[in-house]
Design a protein around this motif. Structure first.
Motif, mmCIF file in Angstrom:
data_model
loop_
_atom_site.group_PDB
_atom_site.id
_atom_site.type_symbol
_atom_site.label_atom_id
_atom_site.label_comp_id
_atom_site.label_asym_id
_atom_site.label_seq_id
_atom_site.Cartn_x
_atom_site.Cartn_y
_atom_site.Cartn_z
ATOM 1 N N ILE A 48 -93.323 17.582 -28.467
ATOM 2 C CA ILE A 48 -92.919 18.986 -28.336
ATOM 3 C C ILE A 48 -94.092 19.911 -28.652
ATOM 4 O O ILE A 48 -94.333 20.898 -27.949
ATOM 5 C CB ILE A 48 -91.718 19.289 -29.256
ATOM 6 N N MET A 49 -94.840 19.585 -29.697
ATOM 7 C CA MET A 49 -95.983 20.436 -30.041
ATOM 8 C C MET A 49 -96.966 20.470 -28.870
ATOM 9 O O MET A 49 -97.508 21.524 -28.531
ATOM 10 C CB MET A 49 -96.653 19.916 -31.321
ATOM 11 N N LEU A 50 -97.156 19.321 -28.248
ATOM 12 C CA LEU A 50 -98.067 19.253 -27.100
ATOM 13 C C LEU A 50 -97.515 20.103 -25.943
ATOM 14 O O LEU A 50 -98.268 20.820 -25.274
ATOM 15 C CB LEU A 50 -98.226 17.782 -26.677
ATOM 16 N N ASP A 51 -96.207 20.046 -25.729
ATOM 17 C CA ASP A 51 -95.600 20.866 -24.671
ATOM 18 C C ASP A 51 -95.803 22.347 -24.976
ATOM 19 O O ASP A 51 -96.113 23.138 -24.079
ATOM 20 C CB ASP A 51 -94.097 20.570 -24.544
ATOM 21 N N TRP A 52 -95.619 22.731 -26.224
ATOM 22 C CA TRP A 52 -95.783 24.148 -26.601
ATOM 23 C C TRP A 52 -97.206 24.625 -26.284
ATOM 24 O O TRP A 52 -97.410 25.689 -25.723
ATOM 25 C CB TRP A 52 -95.525 24.339 -28.099
ATOM 26 N N LEU A 53 -98.170 23.812 -26.686
ATOM 27 C CA LEU A 53 -99.562 24.207 -26.471
ATOM 28 C C LEU A 53 -99.894 24.192 -24.976
ATOM 29 O O LEU A 53 -100.643 25.033 -24.488
ATOM 30 C CB LEU A 53 -100.502 23.266 -27.230
ATOM 31 N N SER A 54 -99.269 23.257 -24.250
ATOM 32 C CA SER A 54 -99.545 23.144 -22.816
ATOM 33 C C SER A 54 -99.087 24.377 -22.040
ATOM 34 O O SER A 54 -99.727 24.774 -21.078
ATOM 35 C CB SER A 54 -98.831 21.935 -22.209
ATOM 36 N N VAL A 55 -97.965 24.966 -22.461
ATOM 37 C CA VAL A 55 -97.469 26.121 -21.698
ATOM 38 C C VAL A 55 -98.157 27.415 -22.120
ATOM 39 O O VAL A 55 -97.955 28.457 -21.507
ATOM 40 C CB VAL A 55 -95.941 26.308 -21.800
ATOM 41 N N GLY A 56 -98.949 27.351 -23.183
ATOM 42 C CA GLY A 56 -99.727 28.543 -23.530
ATOM 43 C C GLY A 56 -99.385 29.188 -24.860
ATOM 44 O O GLY A 56 -99.857 30.295 -25.138
ATOM 45 N N LEU A 106 -89.235 17.573 -23.782
ATOM 46 C CA LEU A 106 -88.745 18.846 -23.231
ATOM 47 C C LEU A 106 -88.715 18.786 -21.704
ATOM 48 O O LEU A 106 -89.474 18.058 -21.083
ATOM 49 C CB LEU A 106 -89.637 20.004 -23.695
ATOM 50 N N HIS A 107 -87.802 19.578 -21.141
ATOM 51 C CA HIS A 107 -87.657 19.592 -19.680
ATOM 52 C C HIS A 107 -87.723 21.028 -19.162
ATOM 53 O O HIS A 107 -87.851 21.984 -19.943
ATOM 54 C CB HIS A 107 -86.362 18.884 -19.273
ATOM 55 N N LEU A 108 -87.616 21.159 -17.837
ATOM 56 C CA LEU A 108 -87.764 22.487 -17.226
ATOM 57 C C LEU A 108 -86.691 23.463 -17.705
ATOM 58 O O LEU A 108 -86.922 24.667 -17.756
ATOM 59 C CB LEU A 108 -87.708 22.370 -15.698
ATOM 60 N N GLY A 109 -85.520 22.944 -18.068
ATOM 61 C CA GLY A 109 -84.462 23.807 -18.614
ATOM 62 C C GLY A 109 -84.915 24.428 -19.928
ATOM 63 O O GLY A 109 -84.673 25.613 -20.192
ATOM 64 N N ASN A 110 -85.601 23.656 -20.756
ATOM 65 C CA ASN A 110 -86.122 24.185 -22.029
ATOM 66 C C ASN A 110 -87.199 25.245 -21.753
ATOM 67 O O ASN A 110 -87.279 26.260 -22.445
ATOM 68 C CB ASN A 110 -86.777 23.083 -22.874
ATOM 69 N N ALA A 120 -82.451 15.541 -15.830
ATOM 70 C CA ALA A 120 -83.509 16.480 -16.247
ATOM 71 C C ALA A 120 -84.827 16.178 -15.543
ATOM 72 O O ALA A 120 -85.096 15.044 -15.154
ATOM 73 C CB ALA A 120 -83.695 16.381 -17.758
ATOM 74 N N ILE A 121 -85.646 17.223 -15.413
ATOM 75 C CA ILE A 121 -87.014 17.048 -14.924
ATOM 76 C C ILE A 121 -87.933 17.389 -16.082
ATOM 77 O O ILE A 121 -87.919 18.519 -16.592
ATOM 78 C CB ILE A 121 -87.291 17.965 -13.716
ATOM 79 N N GLY A 122 -88.674 16.407 -16.546
ATOM 80 C CA GLY A 122 -89.541 16.581 -17.717
ATOM 81 C C GLY A 122 -90.650 17.591 -17.451
ATOM 82 O O GLY A 122 -91.104 17.737 -16.309
ATOM 83 N N MET A 123 -91.073 18.269 -18.509
ATOM 84 C CA MET A 123 -92.077 19.315 -18.329
ATOM 85 C C MET A 123 -93.405 18.781 -17.817
ATOM 86 O O MET A 123 -94.098 19.448 -17.079
ATOM 87 C CB MET A 123 -92.293 20.074 -19.647
ATOM 88 N N MET A 153 -78.865 20.999 -17.885
ATOM 89 C CA MET A 153 -79.972 20.043 -17.841
ATOM 90 C C MET A 153 -80.119 19.390 -19.211
ATOM 91 O O MET A 153 -80.281 20.062 -20.221
ATOM 92 C CB MET A 153 -81.285 20.723 -17.431
ATOM 93 N N SER A 154 -80.045 18.074 -19.235
ATOM 94 C CA SER A 154 -80.112 17.361 -20.502
ATOM 95 C C SER A 154 -80.596 15.944 -20.238
ATOM 96 O O SER A 154 -80.155 15.299 -19.283
ATOM 97 C CB SER A 154 -78.717 17.333 -21.145
ATOM 98 N N LYS A 155 -81.476 15.466 -21.109
ATOM 99 C CA LYS A 155 -81.994 14.106 -20.891
ATOM 100 C C LYS A 155 -80.867 13.081 -20.996
ATOM 101 O O LYS A 155 -80.871 12.067 -20.329
ATOM 102 C CB LYS A 155 -83.133 13.792 -21.862
ATOM 103 N N SER A 156 -79.829 13.399 -21.821
ATOM 104 C CA SER A 156 -78.758 12.416 -21.977
ATOM 105 C C SER A 156 -77.864 12.334 -20.739
ATOM 106 O O SER A 156 -77.131 11.370 -20.571
ATOM 107 C CB SER A 156 -77.938 12.695 -23.240
ATOM 108 N N TYR A 157 -77.904 13.334 -19.855
ATOM 109 C CA TYR A 157 -77.135 13.256 -18.612
ATOM 110 C C TYR A 157 -77.957 12.593 -17.493
ATOM 111 O O TYR A 157 -77.449 12.413 -16.385
ATOM 112 C CB TYR A 157 -76.714 14.645 -18.128
#
Ligand code: SF4
Length: 338
Positions: free
Chosen positions: A73-81, A25-29, A212-215, A205-209
């Motif tokens: 992604i699960m880790l990102d979800w938990l990281s943001v709260g 996930l990135h900052l756009g997400n 992106a800046i990763g979360m 913002m997309s990783k394929s372009y």
């Protein structure tokens, strides 16, 4: 949570949303969805799921990557709260009832509804490197409808561009109810105004372009990505004035900076009073400050991966209980409970 004797428990309305694990996930997400989810879980009974079967509809050639992306992604979800106390967090493929409901909904969904889906046409044109002429890709909205109505949510939080997806879900639920009786409420579209954070090159913002800046990207990498961002071409030299509206850095200021900083940018840019590196520094500082608590929370989970496992298990168990009941209702309504 301790509940006082005589307290009245307030039933929270249920919301549901998911994400496809097709990459980190990135900052756009975060700004486009996750920040809003964190707010919504305060007020609603939120169900958030990792749509790993959905990832297969377009990335079926690389199924081995999906597990790793799902964990990230699960880790990102938990990281943001997002918290298991407030939200039900689960993985779609752990609940096989989704596949059964998908199959039954396939029987009643007219093919023209799927062919006219704007995302379907759009993606077929855009993703020319993938062969998307599969039944799974065409049937994506039916699987999505199964995922949603399984939990009979009050609503689905989406951006304006995703509203047609929920509309197809409502149509499929209505058609089911017409044939077999009122089993499914039609979920509301919960439109959410979210700031759109474009990539470092001003495209989506997309990783394929590669923009992106990763979360949870390393601070040095974030700094380097912003420092090397292109700016208004009119500012070829330090003394040339520029126009923020023509610069990709400006949209980062619109998300991250206060009114005072934005004034400073506009004045400094249009009069050549500031240099571009100077202008980028408040953006870098704001992103690093935003990411700091995410990294700290993630560290705690990374040293104790079993905790994440249990959070998913707990969420899956709760979701499965509801899914089993829904499928019982569905089979009875269709006369299939034999
Ligand atoms: S001063 Fe800021 S807004 Fe202006 S061109 Fe440079 S980076 Fe962009």
């Amino acid at each position: 949570m301790r509940i006082e004797k005589g307290a009245v428990l307030k039933m929270r309305k249920r919301l549901l949303s998911g994400m496809r694990p097709t990459g980190p996930l990135h900052l756009g997400n975060y700004h486009g969805a996750l920040a809003n989810w964190v707010r919504l879980q305060e007020e609603y009974d939120c169900f958030f799921f990792i749509a790993d079967w959905h990832a297969l509809t377009s990335d079926y050639e690389k199924p081995d990557l999906i597990k790793g992306f799902s964990d990230d992604i699960m880790l990102d979800w938990l990281s943001v709260g997002l918290t298991p106390e407030q939200s039900t967090l689960f993985v779609q493929s752990h609940i096989k009832e989704h596949a059964e409901l998908f199959l039954l909904l396939c029987m009643i969904t007219p093919v023209p509804w799927l062919e006219r889906n704007p995302t379907y046409k759009d993606q077929i044109e855009q993703l020319t490197t993938k062969d998307l002429s599969t039944f799974g890709f065409l049937g994506y909205p039916v699987l999505q409808a199964a995922d949603i109505i399984m939990y009979k949510p009050f609503g689905v939080p989406v951006g304006v561009d995703q509203a047609p997806h929920v509309e197809i879900t409502r149509e499929i639920a209505r058609r089911f109810n017409y044939f077999y009786g009122p089993v499914f409420p039609e979920p509301e579209v919960i439109l959410t105004e979210t700031p759109k954070l474009l990539g470092t090159d001003r495209r989506k913002m997309s990783k394929s372009y590669g923009n992106a800046i990763g979360m949870r990207e390393e601070p040095a990498v974030v700094t380097q990505k912003i420092q090397t961002m292109r700016t208004d071409p009119a500012r070829a030299r330090r003394g040339d004035p520029g126009n923020p509206e023509k610069c990709p850095v400006w949209q980062f200021h619109q998300v991250y900076s206060n009114a005072e900083t934005k004034d400073w940018v506009v004045k400094g840019c249009t009069t050549a009073g500031i240099g571009c590196l100077e202008c980028k520094q408040p953006v870098i500082d704001a992103i690093l400050a935003e990411q700091r608590p995410w990294r700290e929370r993630a560290e705690k989970y990374l040293v104790n991966p079993k905790q994440v496992h249990w959070i998913v298990e707990m969420g899956t168990e709760r979701a499965r209980t509801i899914a089993k009941q829904t499928m019982k209702d569905v089979r009875e309504a269709m006369g299939l409970a034999y």
